[in-house]
Design a protein around this motif. Structure first.
Motif, PDB file in Angstrom:
ATOM      1  N   GLU A  10     -15.680 -14.602  47.039  1.00 30.30           N
ATOM      2  CA  GLU A  10     -14.590 -15.729  47.487  1.00 30.30           C
ATOM      3  C   GLU A  10     -14.756 -15.551  49.059  1.00 30.30           C
ATOM      4  OE1 GLU A  10     -10.232 -16.453  46.048  1.00 30.30           O
ATOM      5  OE2 GLU A  10     -10.454 -14.456  46.850  1.00 30.30           O
ATOM      6  N   SER A  11     -14.890 -14.619  49.587  1.00 25.25           N
ATOM      7  CA  SER A  11     -15.001 -14.450  50.929  1.00 25.25           C
ATOM      8  C   SER A  11     -16.199 -15.255  51.713  1.00 25.25           C
ATOM      9  CB  SER A  11     -15.237 -12.916  51.388  1.00 25.25           C
ATOM     10  OG  SER A  11     -16.268 -12.249  51.187  1.00 25.25           O
ATOM     11  N   ARG A  12     -17.211 -15.374  50.591  1.00 21.06           N
ATOM     12  CA  ARG A  12     -18.444 -16.197  51.108  1.00 21.06           C
ATOM     13  C   ARG A  12     -18.289 -17.771  51.114  1.00 21.06           C
ATOM     14  NH1 ARG A  12     -23.070 -12.877  51.849  1.00 21.06           N
ATOM     15  NH2 ARG A  12     -24.154 -15.050  52.270  1.00 21.06           N
ATOM     16  N   GLY A  13     -17.185 -18.143  50.278  1.00 23.97           N
ATOM     17  CA  GLY A  13     -17.064 -19.535  50.231  1.00 23.97           C
ATOM     18  C   GLY A  13     -17.162 -20.220  49.053  1.00 23.97           C
ATOM     19  N   PHE A  14     -17.348 -19.269  47.896  1.00 26.88           N
ATOM     20  CA  PHE A  14     -17.651 -19.725  46.409  1.00 26.88           C
ATOM     21  C   PHE A  14     -16.189 -19.870  45.919  1.00 26.88           C
ATOM     22  CE2 PHE A  14     -21.384 -17.280  47.322  1.00 26.88           C
ATOM     23  CZ  PHE A  14     -22.423 -18.302  47.163  1.00 26.88           C
ATOM     24  N   GLU A  15     -16.107 -20.779  44.861  1.00 31.64           N
ATOM     25  CA  GLU A  15     -14.900 -21.145  43.965  1.00 31.64           C
ATOM     26  C   GLU A  15     -15.262 -20.011  42.695  1.00 31.64           C
ATOM     27  OE1 GLU A  15     -12.709 -24.368  41.204  1.00 31.64           O
ATOM     28  OE2 GLU A  15     -14.795 -24.683  42.186  1.00 31.64           O
ATOM     29  N   VAL A  16     -14.502 -19.016  42.715  1.00 30.24           N
ATOM     30  CA  VAL A  16     -14.679 -18.030  41.533  1.00 30.24           C
ATOM     31  C   VAL A  16     -13.733 -18.158  40.671  1.00 30.24           C
ATOM     32  CG1 VAL A  16     -15.276 -15.623  41.178  1.00 30.24           C
ATOM     33  CG2 VAL A  16     -15.702 -16.694  43.390  1.00 30.24           C
ATOM     34  N   LYS A  17     -14.007 -18.194  39.387  1.00 31.20           N
ATOM     35  CA  LYS A  17     -13.001 -18.260  38.226  1.00 31.20           C
ATOM     36  C   LYS A  17     -13.359 -17.092  37.181  1.00 31.20           C
ATOM     37  CE  LYS A  17     -12.239 -23.181  37.915  1.00 31.20           C
ATOM     38  NZ  LYS A  17     -12.240 -24.451  37.121  1.00 31.20           N
ATOM     39  N   LEU A  18     -12.158 -16.289  37.227  1.00 32.25           N
ATOM     40  CA  LEU A  18     -12.203 -15.037  36.153  1.00 32.25           C
ATOM     41  C   LEU A  18     -11.738 -15.507  35.000  1.00 32.25           C
ATOM     42  CD1 LEU A  18     -12.521 -11.995  35.579  1.00 32.25           C
ATOM     43  CD2 LEU A  18     -10.074 -12.100  36.192  1.00 32.25           C
ATOM     44  N   VAL A  19     -12.575 -15.548  33.823  1.00 35.27           N
ATOM     45  CA  VAL A  19     -12.120 -16.171  32.476  1.00 35.27           C
ATOM     46  C   VAL A  19     -11.893 -14.855  31.403  1.00 35.27           C
ATOM     47  CG1 VAL A  19     -13.577 -18.125  32.880  1.00 35.27           C
ATOM     48  CG2 VAL A  19     -14.740 -16.287  31.839  1.00 35.27           C
ATOM     49  N   ASN A  20     -11.090 -15.478  30.690  1.00 41.33           N
ATOM     50  CA  ASN A  20     -10.464 -14.203  29.673  1.00 41.33           C
ATOM     51  C   ASN A  20     -11.643 -14.213  28.804  1.00 41.33           C
ATOM     52  OD1 ASN A  20      -9.217 -12.937  27.514  1.00 41.33           O
ATOM     53  ND2 ASN A  20      -7.083 -13.927  28.098  1.00 41.33           N
ATOM     54  N   ALA A  21     -12.214 -12.935  28.448  1.00 39.75           N
ATOM     55  CA  ALA A  21     -13.036 -12.656  27.556  1.00 39.75           C
ATOM     56  C   ALA A  21     -12.965 -12.992  26.186  1.00 39.75           C
ATOM     57  CB  ALA A  21     -13.637 -11.259  27.697  1.00 39.75           C
ATOM     58  N   HIS A  22     -11.756 -12.890  25.767  1.00 38.52           N
ATOM     59  CA  HIS A  22     -11.038 -13.209  24.382  1.00 38.52           C
ATOM     60  C   HIS A  22     -11.362 -14.595  23.986  1.00 38.52           C
ATOM     61  CE1 HIS A  22      -8.720 -12.972  20.669  1.00 38.52           C
ATOM     62  NE2 HIS A  22      -7.986 -14.136  21.252  1.00 38.52           N
ATOM     63  N   TYR A  23     -11.355 -15.734  25.060  1.00 40.85           N
ATOM     64  CA  TYR A  23     -11.455 -17.123  24.849  1.00 40.85           C
ATOM     65  C   TYR A  23     -12.995 -17.540  24.913  1.00 40.85           C
ATOM     66  CZ  TYR A  23      -6.424 -16.898  25.512  1.00 40.85           C
ATOM     67  OH  TYR A  23      -5.215 -16.536  25.625  1.00 40.85           O
ATOM     68  N   VAL A  24     -13.870 -16.441  25.347  1.00 42.64           N
ATOM     69  CA  VAL A  24     -15.248 -16.842  25.750  1.00 42.64           C
ATOM     70  C   VAL A  24     -15.985 -16.086  24.690  1.00 42.64           C
ATOM     71  CG1 VAL A  24     -17.155 -17.157  27.133  1.00 42.64           C
ATOM     72  CG2 VAL A  24     -14.972 -17.266  28.221  1.00 42.64           C
ATOM     73  N   LYS A  25     -16.526 -16.922  23.717  1.00 46.40           N
ATOM     74  CA  LYS A  25     -17.516 -16.071  22.667  1.00 46.40           C
ATOM     75  C   LYS A  25     -18.678 -16.751  22.750  1.00 46.40           C
ATOM     76  CE  LYS A  25     -13.929 -13.727  21.000  1.00 46.40           C
ATOM     77  NZ  LYS A  25     -13.988 -12.407  21.296  1.00 46.40           N
ATOM     78  N   THR A  26     -19.734 -15.784  22.491  1.00 47.03           N
ATOM     79  CA  THR A  26     -20.959 -16.493  22.537  1.00 47.03           C
ATOM     80  C   THR A  26     -21.585 -16.580  21.220  1.00 47.03           C
ATOM     81  OG1 THR A  26     -23.366 -15.652  23.329  1.00 47.03           O
ATOM     82  CG2 THR A  26     -22.189 -13.990  22.397  1.00 47.03           C
ATOM     83  N   VAL A  27     -22.880 -16.936  20.996  1.00 50.00           N
ATOM     84  CA  VAL A  27     -23.226 -17.025  19.462  1.00 50.00           C
ATOM     85  C   VAL A  27     -23.327 -15.757  18.621  1.00 50.00           C
ATOM     86  CG1 VAL A  27     -24.930 -18.009  18.057  1.00 50.00           C
ATOM     87  CG2 VAL A  27     -24.557 -19.101  20.123  1.00 50.00           C
ATOM     88  N   PRO A  28     -22.545 -15.826  17.642  1.00 47.83           N
ATOM     89  CA  PRO A  28     -22.519 -14.621  16.667  1.00 47.83           C
ATOM     90  C   PRO A  28     -23.857 -14.049  16.607  1.00 47.83           C
ATOM     91  CG  PRO A  28     -21.023 -16.297  15.883  1.00 47.83           C
ATOM     92  CD  PRO A  28     -21.806 -16.654  16.895  1.00 47.83           C
ATOM     93  N   GLY A  29     -24.058 -12.842  16.471  1.00 50.31           N
ATOM     94  CA  GLY A  29     -25.266 -12.040  16.135  1.00 50.31           C
ATOM     95  C   GLY A  29     -26.174 -11.871  17.391  1.00 50.31           C
ATOM     96  N   ARG A  30     -25.859 -12.626  18.696  1.00 51.84           N
ATOM     97  CA  ARG A  30     -26.833 -12.538  19.625  1.00 51.84           C
ATOM     98  C   ARG A  30     -26.321 -12.126  20.987  1.00 51.84           C
ATOM     99  NH1 ARG A  30     -29.878 -18.379  20.038  1.00 51.84           N
ATOM    100  NH2 ARG A  30     -31.136 -17.015  21.525  1.00 51.84           N
TER     101      ARG A  30
END
Length: 459
Positions: free
Chosen positions: A87-107
């Motif tokens: 954030e200090s370097r000027g990026f827009e940073v978003k912290l997302v809830n791990a409960h709402y972000v699911k990858t492909v099952p089994g991988r």
């Protein structure tokens, strides 16, 4: 070295890219995995160590790849240094809830996680968690540390009471607080060698309701040397935490003084606080906290029943001073987890239970709602009606929801809260009940008329 894993899926051609300059970061305890679009670098996924120099190297690589916005997933506190550096370097940073972000099952791997985050973020499918401004984050750290100190001091109070009970000194039976003026005076006299119950009871404060004879009877016990030693150590630890609380209160006062003024307290002074029938909480700061909160927020939230200055301080330290972060009051109460849930499937409502949310702000609203049980106000009448209808737990949630809505309205408008009173609330409630009865009667082709001459006419 293992061969770099391929992206989890091919780029869909019919889904528009919202954030073309997006990256994804999977946060770890010792290494962080970062994914950028495949076209930006020959090695689109890299890992960086957790040291500060590596975090700045990560920021340099992201700048080189033309990244503007990032999404990161974390369930601990390891994301904080990464967030602050980026954030200090000027990026827009978003912290997302791990409960709402699911990858492909089994991988499930770190490489696939960061690629999945980058893909979802590039399509605009991720929303960041709420995080207030940096100045509010500093205040929030102080407030949370103060809460930790109070809880730690409470542990030593319990141990002091246990030592007294093991000696059969029933001091807590005759006074409400052993850490008050009377309790500490008696405990310090015991540690000083005094054993005469009447002499110890004579140390009571004039405001104590218990008589000297009752206190003396409670102080006849078995003064064991080992328990006296434990009592002395626990008292010293309790006093040490009280010293630390005073020190952090000084830091909080300095932090509040650095906030910009939203209202000139000399031109628009605070009104006198309403008498609530209870004394100031024993763990409240010793400086003029109410004036500071009014000055930086522009609203006197303590006019709301159930809200003390310490409660408002906790709320503002968790929520900040910018209400625009929550577009509507529904967004606000949903984020707090105080509004009814909406779980509908097959056209049927499966559940309307509130979401389970871990929030200090929501806990503050619930604690304030519990104080309304004996309040002679419209909010108190509302709480008691809900309690009779649904029971205490649901009544607390309903009252906390109403308090949150009132808080949001004042937070956004800057208006002054005015309590309509118990009588006005009961009158409005009676009118609603009568109107509902009239509608039901009309649905059956009937008409309700008021009672006249001890008779009731229904036609």
């Amino acid at each position: 070295m293992k061969k770099q894993e391929q992206p989890i899926a091919a780029e869909p051609k019919n889904l528009p890219v919202i954030n073309p300059n997006a990256a994804g970061i999977d946060i770890g305890a010792d290494r962080h995995w970062v994914s950028v679009p495949v076209s930006r670098d020959s090695k689109s996924v890299r890992s960086f160590a957790c040291f500060t120099a590596d975090l700045y190297a990560m920021a340099d690589w992201l700048k080189q790849c033309g990244i503007e916005t990032l999404a990161m997933e974390s369930t601990g506190v390891y994301w904080l240094p990464v967030f602050q550096v980026l954030e200090s370097r000027g990026f827009e940073v978003k912290l997302v809830n791990a409960h709402y972000v699911k990858t492909v099952p089994g991988r499930k791997t770190d490489v696939l996680d960061c690629q999945w985050l980058q893909k979802l973020h590039s399509y605009g499918l991720l929303s960041g968690s709420f995080r207030p401004d940096d100045q509010i984050c500093v205040l929030r750290s102080y407030i949370r540390q103060r809460d930790n100190l109070i809880k730690s001091a409470g542990v030593h109070v319990q141990r002091m009471q246990k030592a007294l009970t093991e000696m059969n000194l029933q001091l807590h039976r005759v006074i409400s607080d052993i850490t008050g003026t009377t309790g500490l005076n008696i405990i310090k006299a015991i540690l000083g060698g005094e054993r005469n119950p009447l002499t110890l009871a004579a140390l009571k404060d004039g405001r104590i309701k218990a008589s000297t004879q009752d206190i003396a009877a409670a102080l006849k016990g078995d003064y064991r040397c080992e328990l006296i030693f434990i009592l002395q150590q626990e008292l010293q630890l309790y006093e040490f935490y009280q010293t630390q609380i005073l020190a952090i209160d000084a830091q909080i006062e300095q932090c509040l003084a650095a906030f910009a003024d939203k209202v000139d307290v000399t031109k628009k002074p605070l009104t006198k606080p309403k008498r609530r029938g209870k004394k100031q909480p024993g763990n409240a700061p010793q400086f003029d906290l109410r004036t500071h909160l009014y000055r930086i927020s522009g609203v006197d939230f303590t006019q709301i029943q159930g809200f003390g200055a310490l409660t408002v301080l906790i709320l503002l330290s968790e929520l900040g001073l910018d209400p625009t972060r929550f577009p509507t009051v529904k967004h606000f109460t949903s984020w707090l987890g105080l509004c009814p849930g909406s779980r509908v499937t097959g056209g049927k409502v499966k559940s309307s239970q509130t979401r389970s949310v871990v929030s200090r702000a929501a806990n503050a609203f619930r604690m304030a709602a519990q104080t309304l049980c004996r309040s002679h106000s419209a909010l108190g009448a509302y709480y008691r009606r809900m309690q009779a209808k649904m029971g205490a737990p649901k009544a607390i949630t309903a009252a906390a929801h109403k308090l949150a809505r009132i808080f949001y309205r004042l937070w956004t408008s800057g208006d002054q809260f005015i309590d309509s009173g118990v009588d006005a609330y009961e009158q409005r409630y009676r009118e609603r009940v009568v109107n509902n009865l009239k509608k039901k009667a009309l649905a059956f082709g009937l008409e309700l008329t008021p009672i006249s001459d001890s008779t009731q006419c229904v036609s």
